[in-house]
Write a protein that holds these residues in place. Structure first.
Motif, PDB file in Angstrom:
ATOM      1  N   ASN A  58      51.093  13.058 150.961  1.00  0.00           N
ATOM      2  CA  ASN A  58      52.096  15.268 149.934  1.00  0.00           C
ATOM      3  C   ASN A  58      50.884  15.648 151.090  1.00  0.00           C
ATOM      4  N   TRP A  59      49.914  15.480 151.947  1.00  0.00           N
ATOM      5  CA  TRP A  59      49.429  17.019 151.903  1.00  0.00           C
ATOM      6  C   TRP A  59      50.507  16.903 154.300  1.00  0.00           C
ATOM      7  N   ALA A  60      50.629  15.509 154.447  1.00  0.00           N
ATOM      8  CA  ALA A  60      51.549  15.578 155.529  1.00  0.00           C
ATOM      9  C   ALA A  60      52.639  16.010 155.552  1.00  0.00           C
ATOM     10  N   ILE A  61      53.697  16.064 154.438  1.00  0.00           N
ATOM     11  CA  ILE A  61      54.408  16.217 154.050  1.00  0.00           C
ATOM     12  C   ILE A  61      54.888  17.237 153.109  1.00  0.00           C
ATOM     13  N   SER A  62      53.900  18.173 153.051  1.00  0.00           N
ATOM     14  CA  SER A  62      53.222  19.586 152.746  1.00  0.00           C
ATOM     15  C   SER A  62      53.566  20.447 153.976  1.00  0.00           C
ATOM     16  N   GLU A  63      52.663  19.701 155.433  1.00  0.00           N
ATOM     17  CA  GLU A  63      52.558  20.158 156.557  1.00  0.00           C
ATOM     18  C   GLU A  63      54.476  19.821 157.003  1.00  0.00           C
ATOM     19  N   GLY A  64      55.137  19.354 156.694  1.00  0.00           N
ATOM     20  CA  GLY A  64      55.940  19.480 157.886  1.00  0.00           C
ATOM     21  C   GLY A  64      56.290  18.210 158.980  1.00  0.00           C
ATOM     22  N   LEU A  65      55.672  16.890 158.405  1.00  0.00           N
ATOM     23  CA  LEU A  65      55.439  15.916 159.348  1.00  0.00           C
ATOM     24  C   LEU A  65      55.833  14.602 159.068  1.00  0.00           C
ATOM     25  N   ASN A  66      56.158  14.252 159.509  1.00  0.00           N
ATOM     26  CA  ASN A  66      56.303  12.455 159.365  1.00  0.00           C
ATOM     27  C   ASN A  66      54.924  12.108 159.287  1.00  0.00           C
ATOM     28  N   PRO A  67      54.436  11.327 158.223  1.00  0.00           N
ATOM     29  CA  PRO A  67      53.241  10.838 157.686  1.00  0.00           C
ATOM     30  C   PRO A  67      52.714   9.529 158.421  1.00  0.00           C
TER      31      PRO A  67
END
Length: 326
Positions: A261-270
């Motif tokens: 969820n943190w990665a997605i919120s940062e616009g990153l591929n987890p």
């Protein structure tokens, strides 16, 4: 573009990504498909291929030997390892011989050379030490094989701090050089095994190859909001109940969801963020990718190019802390 790094104080350089063979190599594996993956990895700059004598029902070394038949052996690093109980259906060893015995290591190397179609093994690991075994005998066995030129370097895998400390003392006593590399699990969710031995390997300038970087795949995000009943059919958690039992329980799922969820919120591929965080640690020499397809391998290579900001790196550092073990 692939990146390379030396193993500690040695001059041996590995691609930052090595291709592993723990999952997906068996008697049922179609060699042509695996050969294509190995050829693709080599073309993408990967020069390090990791296996073990018992991977894939003891077929992985043979498959790799066939797959890399036409690859210049001077261009690549072949690493194998010896461990786990012996059984009567294993022709490479004698029933009852410990992994630590001179005979077990001699026989193992003989058969690995034959299967991998090489004159010498670049790296041989002793993996998952049992405290009931004779460490002195193993040290002597490796020293003999290094002197004979059948192995060029050796490493240790899944050693505790106490076991590693003892090994280095015994090796010094018998005139055996330090291991060139240690192999350990390490991920956003599982940090303690590496941090426990970090001071030692940094002081000794020993390389570190890490595996389980995606923690069984759950850090990739593809299992988010799923139950075991609806895993993707081609996923390892769907294929292997042992993996699902080990990596997909309530506590681990909660932790993985925090990161995903943190990665997605940062616009990153987890997945790429998890791999990049590991690769950016200065003490990590490289990561072992357990992939089955060219597309999966590309995700790992893309992670090499991903530059996490200092704020993002600190955020991941603080998600769980250095003593996190899962």
């Amino acid at each position: 573009m692939m990146q390379y790094k030396r193993f500690g104080k040695s001059t041996l350089s590995t691609s930052r990504i090595a291709l592993g063979s723990w999952i997906g190599f068996s008697k049922e594996t179609i060699n042509k498909e695996k050969a294509k993956l190995f050829e693709y990895a080599y073309q993408r700059g990967i020069n390090h291929f990791d296996t073990a004598s018992n991977y894939g029902g003891r077929e992985a070394e043979l498959i790799i030997g066939n797959s890399l038949e036409f690859v210049p052996k001077d261009d690549i690093i072949l690493a194998t390892k010896y461990f786990w109980p012996l059984t009567t259906d294993n022709p490479e060893t004698l029933l009852g011989q410990s992994v630590a015995s001179i005979k077990r290591i001699h026989n193992g190397i003989t058969y690995s050379l034959k299967k991998l179609r090489v004159q010498s093994l670049d790296i041989v690991y002793i993996n998952s030490w049992k405290d009931t075994d004779n460490m002195q005998e193993t040290v002597i066995a490796l020293k003999r094989e290094l002197n004979r030129g059948r192995i060029l370097y050796y490493g240790l895998s899944n050693f505790t701090k106490e076991q590693l400390t003892r090994w280095l003392n015994v090796a010094e006593k018998h005139g055996l050089e330090d291991p060139v590399v240690i192999q350990m699990p390490f991920s956003v969710m599982n940090r303690k095994p590496v941090f426990d031995i970090l001071e030692i390997i940094q002081k000794k300038n020993i390389g570190l190859m890490v595996f389980q970087v995606l923690h069984g795949g759950i850090l990739s995000g593809k299992y988010k909001d799923l139950s075991r009943e609806n895993f993707p059919k081609d996923s390892r958690l769907a294929k292997f109940d042992a993996f699902a039992d080990a990596y997909f329980n309530e506590g681990k799922k909660e932790d993985s969801d925090v990161f995903v969820n943190w990665a997605i919120s940062e616009g990153l591929n987890p997945a790429e963020a998890a791999i990049s965080w590991v690769l950016r640690k200065s003490f990590v020499t490289g990561v072992i990718a357990g992939v089955q397809t060219e597309g999966q391998l590309e995700s790992w290579i893309s992670a090499l190019q991903l530059e996490l900001t200092s704020e993002q790196t600190i955020a991941i550092d603080n998600l769980f802390g250095p003593n996190k073990v899962n």
